[in-house]
Structure formats: structure tokens, C-alpha cells
Design a protein around this motif. Structure first.
Motif: not given
Length: 557
Positions: A151-152, A176-182, A296-297, A343-349
Motif C-alpha cells: 500500500r502506497v 494506491d495498492r499493488f502486488e509484488v509477485t512471487v 515478509t515485510r 508498506i507491504g506484507a504477504p497476502v492474507a490467507a
């Protein structure tokens, strides 16, 4: 762009906030789902809402059965927003459910510029209280397990270096929101492993991902990838180093970087008049926690300067209230310090899917949008209709490219009608005619490179079916039917006579504001004149014409 403009101009008014929270159930719908509904019960609700929409975005009021009462794009003045809410509540009192049919009212600008209503189709979508067990909400698609959700938040700074107090304007505050891929995380882990205790450079994909989300303003001023604009990432250099190479547990990486992004409006920029320039220069620092090759963070801060100018060469945006120009936005002249935090963290379960990346669902072209474009711009735009695409047996890749083209074209058309809104009828018709010709030429060239020869042939047959014998106005059709000079003169005379009969009806529709009453009369005249054109043809020409039409395709309208 429009969603942000509506937030800052419409839903920031205290009276509107009170009214919406007190008298309505506010819901934010994803434009992507309204334009491309999933194939399930929820998708049928999206289809019903989207069936009458004016453009890919807007403000809509529906009743308890999901039937649209009103769509609105803009307003004549700020006072007209509460008036619109009053109007919608009165309609809801009369049509609270699907027991009685209700036409969807549509306004380009409320209340002055009303468009033609869309009649009730007699179908009410089933509305569930919650998603069925095991069915995921389409607004929250499953992300690959291990994906990092970031989240930015960005803020403009005043002359003293403090965040500007106004967080309503898009050029002052952004989320804004974006994803950091595997895959990006795997590349980061490999770089860390190869470097050991040494400083190493972050992969270009991850570095670019961070930069392209750090900018103020609306979507159309993205300095790297704005639609129709020219973007340039002049500098994007990020370095990372293990803080404690010998430490146990998670690995902490200290990150430092610099970025410079510059974008400007493209040549012509879709013909909607937009003029903009955007520069963002940032210095980055932060920390990334890594464990077992996964982030992880993530915590990053960027500081720097930003310049943004936004305007329109076709109209002076300063002369209108914001609610009267929502698709165009308001004029911007920004030059200040800025600060961004990520701030970023792994996607929730509950948001994660399988370990493998989820398969992308082929996008569907909304039938109503395609129908509206065909009516406004010509038969070539039939290619955006669902039934036509099925008839052509398009591949998923072809559908995706057409979907992108559809959204661009519809946005262009929306901007055009906004531009023509205050022009005299004669000037409006002239500009619309020029735009229609240009749009047809551009689409034809695009389809030549997209469709196979067999598909192009079938599309032409369907287009001729739609145009009927008025297609004789095309030189290639006349040539194929071997139309004589005498027949050509007879055809022109019929068309001119039809135009003389239709013109008073169109003026009547503009004067009385009831185009739905004129449509059947126009169709009757058109059918009568088409019968006269058929009488001009010889038996051999009639036989050739039927051959040119191919197998009939019923579009249902």
C-alpha cells in the motif's frame, strides 16, 4: 480519473455525505467488473447495472432488485447534486423493487442534459445476502500464495515541508495498492544469495514497480505509463545490502535508490484536448525483510519534488464548477515537495489462492457498450458485440486486444460528447461526422491487423446485413453489384428524400426531448426507402446481394 474526480468534487460535499449515508446504501463498484462481468449470479447483477450505463464510469442509483433508476455523468452545478439525490429517492419510492417495470434514466448532466432512457428488459437479477460457500468475491480475485500486497500513500508538502492539509484533491493526496509477485521475490532472493554481504542492485522489474505507483494526480497523468501519453523513466536505480550477514532468523535488507520519471501528453492525445506534463524526482530508503526467499515485510519512504500541470486546449476548465466537468477533471498547476510511504506484507490467507499463479479469465466485451458504439459510429463497431465475436470465433488473445480497444474507444467517445456539449447543433453534427469517419478508418486499420481473412469476410457480411441496401453508398459495394450510373442516381435520390423526411423528426426530438417516440417513425421511413432501393436492382443484382450477405445473424435487437 472519473472516480477520483467524483470523490473530490461530489462525495466531499458535507451535505452530500450526510444524505448518502442517511438515505442510501453507498457501494463502490469496480469499473472492470461492470464492464467485464463474471459468468455467475453476481455477474448478472453487474450486467443489469451496466446495461444502461453511459460510459465505463459514472454515478448510478439502483433499487432493491438491482434495477437501475438513474445514471448520471456530471451535474450542471453543485446544488444539483442534492437535487439528483432527491430525484432518485422519489423514483425509488415509486419503483422500490421489480414488481413494476422501470426504465433507467440517464443524464450526461443533471438536470439539463438528459439522454434517452433504457427500457426495462423484464429480468431481475437474483441478489444474495452473501457469496455462496466456496465462491470467491470477483472484486477480490485470488492472488498467488506468497504474493506481497503493498500500500502506497503520497502527500504534497507545503512551503515549510509539512503535508498539505487538504487531502481531498488528487494532486495533494494519493492512495494506491499493488502486488509484488512471487517471481519478483525469487529474483530478489537470487540477487541476495549471489551478493552475500555485498551491496547488490534490485531487479529492474521490482524497482520499476515501486516507482510507477509513486505519483500524485489522477490515473491519466502517470509519468511512466499514462494512457495515450508519452512516459519516460529517466532514472530507476535501487540498491540493497544485507544489514546483518551473520545474523540468524529473517534477513533484513537496507534499500537505497533514486528515480526520475517524466511524462507528457501524446500527439493529439486521443483528440480530447488534454494537455499535461509531469515530473517526479525521488530519493528512496527503507527496509525489506526476507525469509525463505519470500518478502515478509516491506517498508520504504521516498522524498523529493514533483511538478504537474493538467489542462485542456479545447476548453477553459477554470470557467466551470468541478461537478460540471468530472471526466475532464480540474486544472492543476503543482510544483512542490512530496513524500511517499510504502508498506507491504504477504497476502492474507483468505485472499490467497493456489501456490501457482491463478489463470487469467478471458475478458468479455459488454454487449451494451458495443451496441451503443455501433449506433453512434457505424457498422464496423459491431465487432465489439458479444454475438458477433462468437460468430467470428475469436481467440482469447483477440478478445483481449478488442477489449482494450473498446475501453479506449468508449472513453474517447465520452470525451467527445463532453466537448460537443455546449456547441450549436450544426457545429456539433459537423464535428461528430468528422470524428465518426476518423474512428471508422482507425478501427478498420486495427481490424486488418487483428483478424484473419475468414473472420474479416464474415464481419463484412454481418456489417452489410446491418446496413441493409443503404450500403450501396459504399463505392466497393456499388462496384461489386455493378451498379449503373442511372441506378446510382436513383439511389442518391432515394437517400436524399429519406433525409428530408427524417430531418424534421430529429429536430422534433431535440426540441421535445423525447427521442424514444421518434425512433419507430424513423425506422418505418428507413424500411420504406430500403424497399424502394431494392426495386432499383435487377434480379441478378438482388441474387448477388444475397450472396454478399451470407448466413443471417440475429443480434436480438
Amino acid at each position: 480519473m472519473f472516480a477520483g474526480a467524483a470523490r473530490e468534487a461530489v462525495f466531499s460535499q458535507p451535505e452530500v455525505i450526510r444524505r448518502v449515508n442517511g438515505d442510501f446504501v453507498p457501494v463502490a463498484l469496480k469499473a472492470a467488473l461492470v464492464n467485464n462481468p463474471p459468468d455467475n449470479e453476481e455477474g448478472r447483477l453487474y450486467r443489469e447495472i451496466g446495461r444502461s450505463k453511459i460510459a465505463p464510469q459514472g454515478i448510478c442509483v439502483v433499487n432493491s432488485a438491482g434495477k437501475v433508476l438513474d445514471w448520471v455523468m456530471m451535474f450542471d452545478d453543485d446544488k444539483d447534486v442534492p437535487a439528483f439525490l432527491d430525484h432518485a429517492l422519489k423514483r425509488f419510492a415509486k419503483y422500490p423493487d421489480a414488481k413494476e417495470p422501470v426504465s433507467a434514466e440517464r443524464y450526461m448532466k443533471f438536470p439539463r442534459d438528459k439522454l434517452e432512457d433504457v427500457k426495462d428488459n423484464g429480468k431481475a437479477p437474483k441478489i444474495r445476502d452473501r457469496h455462496p460457500e466456496g465462491e470467491r468475491c470477483p472484486a477480490k480475485p485470488a492472488l498467488q500464495k506468497g504474493t506481497v500486497v503493498a500500500r502506497v500513500v503520497g502527500r504534497a508538502l507545503d512551503k515549510e515541508g509539512k503535508p498539505v492539509a487538504d487531502t481531498v484533491r488528487q494532486e495533494h493526496y494519493v492512495e494506491d495498492r499493488f502486488e509484488v509477485t512471487v517471481k519478483m521475490q525469487d529474483a530478489l532472493a537470487k540477487g541476495l544469495s549471489d551478493a552475500g554481504a555485498k551491496r547488490f542492485r534490485l531487479g529492474d522489474n521490482l524497482a520499476r514497480l515501486l516507482v510507477i505507483h509513486a505519483y500524485l494526480g489522477q490515473l491519466d497523468v502517470n509519468p511512466v505509463g499514462a494512457p495515450g501519453g508519452r512516459g519516460d523513466l529517466k532514472l530507476c536505480e535501487f540498491w540493497a545490502q544485507n544489514v546483518e550477514p551473520e545474523g540468524k532468523g529473517p534477513t533484513w535488507l537496507r534499500v537505497e535508490g533514486k528515480s526520475e520519471a517524466a511524462g507528457t501528453s501524446g500527439d493529439g492525445d486521443r483528440g480530447d484536448g488534454r494537455l499535461w506534463h509531469h515530473d517526479v524526482k525521488l530519493t528512496w530508503e527503507g527496509l525489506i525483510e526476507v525469509q525463505d526467499s519470500r518478502i515478509t515485510r516491506l517498508l520504504l519512504v521516498a522524498r523529493g519534488a514533483e511538478k504537474l500541470k493538467w489542462g485542456n486546449k479545447l476548453e477553459d476548465l477554470k470557467d466551470k464548477v468541478d461537478v460540471a466537468r468530472l471526466p475532464a477533471g480540474h486544472p492543476i498547476d503543482l510544483a512542490c515537495g512530496v513524500r511517499y510511504g510504502i508498506i507491504g506484507a504477504p497476502v492474507a490467507a483468505d485472499e490467497a489462492g493456489a501456490a501457482d499463479a491463478p489463470e487469467e479469465r478471458p475478458q468479455e466485451v459488454p454487449a451494451e457498450v458495443g451496441r451503443q458504439l455501433m449506433e453512434m459510429l457505424g457498422p464496423a463497431f459491431m465487432v465489439f458485440r458479444d454475438k458477433v465475436q462468437k460468430e467470428l470465433e475469436l481467440s482469447d488473445e483477440q478478445k483481449k486486444k478488442l477489449e482494450k480497444r473498446l475501453q479506449d474507444t468508449h472513453q474517447d467517445t465520452m470525451q467527445l460528447f463532453q466537448k460537443l456539449n455546449d456547441k450549436e447543433p450544426e457545429e456539433r453534427d459537423k464535428e461528430l461526422h468528422a470524428y465518426r469517419e476518423r474512428a471508422q478508418e482507425n478501427l478498420t486499420a486495427f481490424l486488418q491487423g487483428l483478424l484473419q481473412e475468414k473472420q474479416l469476410k464474415r464481419l463484412r457480411q454481418v456489417m452489410l446485413q446491418r446496413e441493409g441496401l443503404f450500403a450501396l453508398g459504399h463505392a466497393e459495394v456499388m462496384k461489386e453489384l455493378e451498379i449503373t450510373d442511372k441506378q446510382r442516381q436513383q439511389f442518391i435520390a432515394v437517400v436524399q428524400e429519406m433525409q428530408k423526411k427524417i430531418e424534421p423528426l430529429l429536430k422534433e426530438a431535440q426540441k421535445d426531448g423525447k427521442p424514444e417516440e421518434i425512433g419507430p417513425k424513423v425506422m418505418k421511413i428507413r424500411k420504406e426507402q430500403e424497399d424502394r432501393i431494392e426495386a432499383i436492382l435487377s434480379d441478378a443484382q438482388k441474387k448477388q446481394w444475397q450472396k454478399m450477405l451470407g448466413k443471417p445473424l440475429d443480434l436480438g435487437d
